[in-house]
Design an enzyme around this catalytic site. Structure first.
Site, mmCIF file in Angstrom:
data_model
loop_
_atom_site.group_PDB
_atom_site.id
_atom_site.type_symbol
_atom_site.label_atom_id
_atom_site.label_comp_id
_atom_site.label_asym_id
_atom_site.label_seq_id
_atom_site.Cartn_x
_atom_site.Cartn_y
_atom_site.Cartn_z
ATOM 1 N N GLY A 45 -1.643 7.778 -1.527
ATOM 2 C CA GLY A 45 -0.419 7.582 -2.308
ATOM 3 C C GLY A 45 -0.438 6.290 -3.102
ATOM 4 O O GLY A 45 -0.004 6.243 -4.255
ATOM 5 N N CYS A 46 -0.953 5.237 -2.488
ATOM 6 C CA CYS A 46 -0.996 3.930 -3.148
ATOM 7 C C CYS A 46 -1.971 3.947 -4.323
ATOM 8 O O CYS A 46 -1.723 3.323 -5.352
ATOM 9 C CB CYS A 46 -1.373 2.845 -2.147
ATOM 10 N N THR A 47 -3.061 4.670 -4.171
ATOM 11 C CA THR A 47 -4.034 4.796 -5.253
ATOM 12 C C THR A 47 -3.422 5.555 -6.423
ATOM 13 O O THR A 47 -3.518 5.123 -7.581
ATOM 14 C CB THR A 47 -5.319 5.490 -4.750
#
Length: 157
Positions: A45-47
């Site tokens: 998700g952060c990527t």
């Protein structure tokens, strides 16, 4: 713990190192700021979120905004994350959660029945005069960068 600053309030001040160990000071930024908090470099998700902000970075810059991501990760981790995914955004390192806590993004989370403290994915739109213009909490990454850009453009028109 959940001391989330509110819309219309002054943004909590900060002086925090970026991925290159340069101190980034809120007071020195004289444009709109997209300050987003995320749990961990290189997680799925952060990527996605970082790549989406990078894809729209020209539009944000054109609208007069600087994108700044914040996580507890180290500067070394941030550099690897930036290099691996060709990111063009600034990432601040906050291993002691000072900035994360100042914005109320360090919260109790649940995963598979276990409770723990962690970063709640949140984004703050901060005006050039350092006032919080808009807030997103419990962010879902898909389409978030575009949502932030659209909201910011409402303010700068």
């Amino acid at each position: 713990m959940n001391n989330i600053p509110q819309i219309g309030q002054p943004a909590p001040d900060f002086s925090t190192p970026d991925q290159n160990n340069n101190l980034i000071n809120l007071a020195d930024i004289n444009e709109w700021i997209i300050l987003y908090f995320y749990p961990k470099d290189n997680s799925p998700g952060c990527t996605t979120e970082a790549q989406d902000f990078t894809k729209l970075s020209l539009e944000f810059t054109t609208a007069g905004a600087k994108i700044i991501g914040v996580s507890p990760d180290s500067a070394v981790s941030h550099c690897k994350f930036i290099d691996q995914h060709n990111l063009s955004i600034t990432l601040l390192t906050d291993p002691e959660h000072k900035l994360i806590e100042a914005y109320g993004a360090w919260r109790l989370k649940k995963f598979m029945g276990k409770e723990y403290m962690g970063v709640n994915r949140s984004t703050f739109l901060i005006s050039p005069d350092k006032i919080i213009a808009y807030i997103w909490t419990n962010v879902k990454t898909k389409g978030h960068a575009e949502t932030v850009l659209n909201k910011m453009q409402e303010f700068v028109v």
